[in-house]
Motif scaffolding. Structure first.
Motif, PDB file in Angstrom:
ATOM      1  N   ALA A  30      59.383  24.581  57.259  1.00  0.00           N
ATOM      2  CA  ALA A  30      60.578  23.975  57.859  1.00  0.00           C
ATOM      3  C   ALA A  30      61.107  24.875  58.972  1.00  0.00           C
ATOM      4  O   ALA A  30      61.251  26.079  58.798  1.00  0.00           O
ATOM      5  N   ASN A  31      61.364  24.288  60.126  1.00  0.00           N
ATOM      6  CA  ASN A  31      61.849  25.054  61.281  1.00  0.00           C
ATOM      7  C   ASN A  31      63.049  24.327  61.873  1.00  0.00           C
ATOM      8  O   ASN A  31      62.919  23.232  62.424  1.00  0.00           O
ATOM      9  N   ALA A  32      64.227  24.928  61.742  1.00  0.00           N
ATOM     10  CA  ALA A  32      65.456  24.324  62.280  1.00  0.00           C
ATOM     11  C   ALA A  32      65.770  24.823  63.687  1.00  0.00           C
ATOM     12  O   ALA A  32      66.793  24.452  64.262  1.00  0.00           O
ATOM     13  N   GLY A  33      64.904  25.670  64.252  1.00  0.00           N
ATOM     14  CA  GLY A  33      65.154  26.198  65.584  1.00  0.00           C
ATOM     15  C   GLY A  33      66.094  27.396  65.558  1.00  0.00           C
ATOM     16  O   GLY A  33      66.379  27.957  64.500  1.00  0.00           O
ATOM     17  N   ALA A  34      66.564  27.759  66.730  1.00  0.00           N
ATOM     18  CA  ALA A  34      67.464  28.907  66.865  1.00  0.00           C
ATOM     19  C   ALA A  34      68.870  28.422  67.198  1.00  0.00           C
ATOM     20  O   ALA A  34      69.062  27.323  67.725  1.00  0.00           O
ATOM     21  N   ALA A  35      69.850  29.250  66.869  1.00  0.00           N
ATOM     22  CA  ALA A  35      71.255  28.893  67.108  1.00  0.00           C
ATOM     23  C   ALA A  35      71.504  28.635  68.594  1.00  0.00           C
ATOM     24  O   ALA A  35      70.862  29.225  69.469  1.00  0.00           O
ATOM     25  N   GLY A  36      72.437  27.753  68.863  1.00  0.00           N
ATOM     26  CA  GLY A  36      72.813  27.438  70.239  1.00  0.00           C
ATOM     27  C   GLY A  36      74.320  27.340  70.373  1.00  0.00           C
ATOM     28  O   GLY A  36      75.056  27.473  69.402  1.00  0.00           O
ATOM     29  N   ALA A  37      74.777  27.102  71.593  1.00  0.00           N
ATOM     30  CA  ALA A  37      76.213  27.004  71.844  1.00  0.00           C
ATOM     31  C   ALA A  37      76.455  26.232  73.132  1.00  0.00           C
ATOM     32  O   ALA A  37      75.563  26.128  73.994  1.00  0.00           O
ATOM     33  N   GLY A  38      77.657  25.713  73.269  1.00  0.00           N
ATOM     34  CA  GLY A  38      78.043  25.020  74.490  1.00  0.00           C
ATOM     35  C   GLY A  38      79.542  24.807  74.511  1.00  0.00           C
ATOM     36  O   GLY A  38      80.183  24.717  73.463  1.00  0.00           O
ATOM     37  N   THR A  39      80.112  24.766  75.717  1.00  0.00           N
ATOM     38  CA  THR A  39      81.538  24.505  75.884  1.00  0.00           C
ATOM     39  C   THR A  39      81.700  23.269  76.755  1.00  0.00           C
ATOM     40  O   THR A  39      81.071  23.171  77.819  1.00  0.00           O
ATOM     41  N   TYR A  40      82.544  22.353  76.316  1.00  0.00           N
ATOM     42  CA  TYR A  40      82.661  21.064  76.988  1.00  0.00           C
ATOM     43  C   TYR A  40      84.123  20.668  77.145  1.00  0.00           C
ATOM     44  O   TYR A  40      85.003  21.229  76.499  1.00  0.00           O
ATOM     45  N   CYS A  41      84.346  19.674  78.008  1.00  0.00           N
ATOM     46  CA  CYS A  41      85.687  19.159  78.256  1.00  0.00           C
ATOM     47  C   CYS A  41      85.892  17.898  77.427  1.00  0.00           C
ATOM     48  O   CYS A  41      84.936  17.141  77.199  1.00  0.00           O
ATOM     49  N   SER A  42      87.100  17.681  76.971  1.00  0.00           N
ATOM     50  CA  SER A  42      87.370  16.558  76.075  1.00  0.00           C
ATOM     51  C   SER A  42      87.134  15.192  76.724  1.00  0.00           C
ATOM     52  O   SER A  42      87.034  14.189  76.015  1.00  0.00           O
ATOM     53  N   ASP A  43      87.043  15.137  78.042  1.00  0.00           N
ATOM     54  CA  ASP A  43      86.763  13.856  78.701  1.00  0.00           C
ATOM     55  C   ASP A  43      85.313  13.780  79.180  1.00  0.00           C
ATOM     56  O   ASP A  43      84.955  12.907  79.968  1.00  0.00           O
ATOM     57  N   GLY A  44      84.460  14.679  78.679  1.00  0.00           N
ATOM     58  CA  GLY A  44      83.070  14.722  79.112  1.00  0.00           C
ATOM     59  C   GLY A  44      82.208  13.670  78.431  1.00  0.00           C
ATOM     60  O   GLY A  44      82.630  12.978  77.501  1.00  0.00           O
ATOM     61  N   PRO A  77      82.717  14.429  72.948  1.00  0.00           N
ATOM     62  CA  PRO A  77      83.890  15.277  73.209  1.00  0.00           C
ATOM     63  C   PRO A  77      85.223  14.546  73.085  1.00  0.00           C
ATOM     64  O   PRO A  77      86.244  15.167  72.799  1.00  0.00           O
ATOM     65  N   SER A  78      85.216  13.241  73.297  1.00  0.00           N
ATOM     66  CA  SER A  78      86.477  12.498  73.238  1.00  0.00           C
ATOM     67  C   SER A  78      86.897  12.162  71.807  1.00  0.00           C
ATOM     68  O   SER A  78      88.043  11.783  71.572  1.00  0.00           O
ATOM     69  N   ALA A  79      85.979  12.321  70.840  1.00  0.00           N
ATOM     70  CA  ALA A  79      86.300  11.940  69.466  1.00  0.00           C
ATOM     71  C   ALA A  79      86.043  13.044  68.449  1.00  0.00           C
ATOM     72  O   ALA A  79      86.710  13.087  67.412  1.00  0.00           O
ATOM     73  N   ILE A 104      80.218  24.723  69.139  1.00  0.00           N
ATOM     74  CA  ILE A 104      80.771  23.875  70.196  1.00  0.00           C
ATOM     75  C   ILE A 104      82.195  24.308  70.527  1.00  0.00           C
ATOM     76  O   ILE A 104      83.077  24.322  69.666  1.00  0.00           O
ATOM     77  N   GLY A 105      82.414  24.679  71.791  1.00  0.00           N
ATOM     78  CA  GLY A 105      83.760  24.933  72.292  1.00  0.00           C
ATOM     79  C   GLY A 105      84.272  23.689  73.003  1.00  0.00           C
ATOM     80  O   GLY A 105      83.527  23.062  73.756  1.00  0.00           O
ATOM     81  N   LEU A 106      85.504  23.309  72.743  1.00  0.00           N
ATOM     82  CA  LEU A 106      86.055  22.081  73.319  1.00  0.00           C
ATOM     83  C   LEU A 106      87.392  22.381  73.987  1.00  0.00           C
ATOM     84  O   LEU A 106      88.312  22.894  73.349  1.00  0.00           O
ATOM     85  N   LEU A 107      87.486  22.063  75.281  1.00  0.00           N
ATOM     86  CA  LEU A 107      88.723  22.301  76.026  1.00  0.00           C
ATOM     87  C   LEU A 107      89.399  20.972  76.347  1.00  0.00           C
ATOM     88  O   LEU A 107      88.717  19.989  76.675  1.00  0.00           O
ATOM     89  N   PRO A 108      90.722  20.911  76.244  1.00  0.00           N
ATOM     90  CA  PRO A 108      91.422  19.660  76.563  1.00  0.00           C
ATOM     91  C   PRO A 108      91.415  19.406  78.072  1.00  0.00           C
ATOM     92  O   PRO A 108      91.690  20.299  78.869  1.00  0.00           O
ATOM     93  N   ALA A 109      91.099  18.182  78.438  1.00  0.00           N
ATOM     94  CA  ALA A 109      91.119  17.813  79.854  1.00  0.00           C
ATOM     95  C   ALA A 109      92.553  17.749  80.346  1.00  0.00           C
ATOM     96  O   ALA A 109      93.446  17.289  79.628  1.00  0.00           O
ATOM     97  N   PRO A 110      92.828  18.219  81.568  1.00  0.00           N
ATOM     98  CA  PRO A 110      94.192  18.119  82.102  1.00  0.00           C
ATOM     99  C   PRO A 110      94.540  16.663  82.395  1.00  0.00           C
ATOM    100  O   PRO A 110      93.661  15.844  82.655  1.00  0.00           O
ATOM    101  N   SER A 111      95.819  16.344  82.343  1.00  0.00           N
ATOM    102  CA  SER A 111      96.271  14.993  82.653  1.00  0.00           C
ATOM    103  C   SER A 111      97.362  15.039  83.706  1.00  0.00           C
ATOM    104  O   SER A 111      98.363  15.745  83.545  1.00  0.00           O
ATOM    105  N   ALA A 112      97.150  14.292  84.776  1.00  0.00           N
ATOM    106  CA  ALA A 112      98.170  14.175  85.817  1.00  0.00           C
ATOM    107  C   ALA A 112      98.954  12.879  85.669  1.00  0.00           C
ATOM    108  O   ALA A 112      99.792  12.559  86.502  1.00  0.00           O
TER     109      ALA A 112
END
Length: 201
Positions: A30-44, A77-79, A104-112
């Motif tokens: 069994a091979n689950a791969g290697a750890a990963g990471a990513g940062t995304y915007c909540s409206d992505g 990212p939106s849910a 997973i890093g999640l940043l809130p999208a700005p709202s105007a």
């Protein structure tokens, strides 16, 4: 030489030697791969979690979210919430399990806020334009119709009609957000000033 007897037996004497059997170690397939990471915007856009794993993970495993609940292969990212998503792969022969996680890093999208229009009279009170933008974040900046910075408070007695732009900066990978307020100013009616006059009968 050395022989092995059951506990409590007499000395070995001429009993044959009992050789030890070496342990057989099998690698886990069994091979689950290697750890990963990513940062995304909540409206992505949605992200394929499998694609974030390093190495050569086996397909067909299962994902769990930061709470331990079963999760699909796609992060929305939106849910979905940020945190650690774990991928688990199990093999049958020999039976073993492998796991790898994606942070997973999640940043809130700005709202105007939403665009707005307003009609004012030159005699109207001053208006903070941000109050016209539903859902706008505070802390942004304004630009007037000429492109010059604007303080955000519209005074119909002196400020011109036109499009006023509100911009809220985003933290990467979130983009900046902007909205507009279109202001129309109408001159107040003028009846002149009061006067008195005298006439001869």
């Amino acid at each position: 030489e050395m022989c092995i007897r059951d506990r409590g037996s007499s000395a070995c004497g001429n009993d044959p030697i009992v050789p030890s059997t070496p342990a057989v170690i099998q690698a886990c397939p069994a091979n689950a791969g290697a750890a990963g990471a990513g940062t995304y915007c909540s409206d992505g856009a949605p992200i394929d979690l499998f694609g974030l794993l390093g190495g050569t993970p086996n397909a067909g495993g299962t994902w769990t979210d930061p709470t331990g609940a079963v999760h699909g292969n796609t992060f929305d990212p939106s849910a979905d919430a940020g945190g650690t998503y774990t991928y688990t792969v199990t093999s049958l022969a020999p039976p073993c399990t492998a796991q790898a996680s994606v942070q997973i890093g999640l940043l809130p999208a700005p709202s105007a806020g939403t665009d707005a229009t307003v009609d004012l009279c030159t005699s109207s009170a001053t208006t903070p334009l941000i109050t016209l933008l539903v859902g706008a974040d505070a802390g942004g900046s304004w630009t007037g119709p000429s492109g010059a910075p604007f303080n955000g408070v519209f005074d119909p007695a002196i400020d011109p009609s036109g499009i006023y732009i509100y911009a809220v900066p985003g933290i990467a990978p979130c983009a900046n957000a902007s909205a507009t307020v279109t202001v129309s100013v109408t001159d107040a009616p003028n009846a002149g000033t009061s006067a008195a006059v005298s006439y001869c009968s």
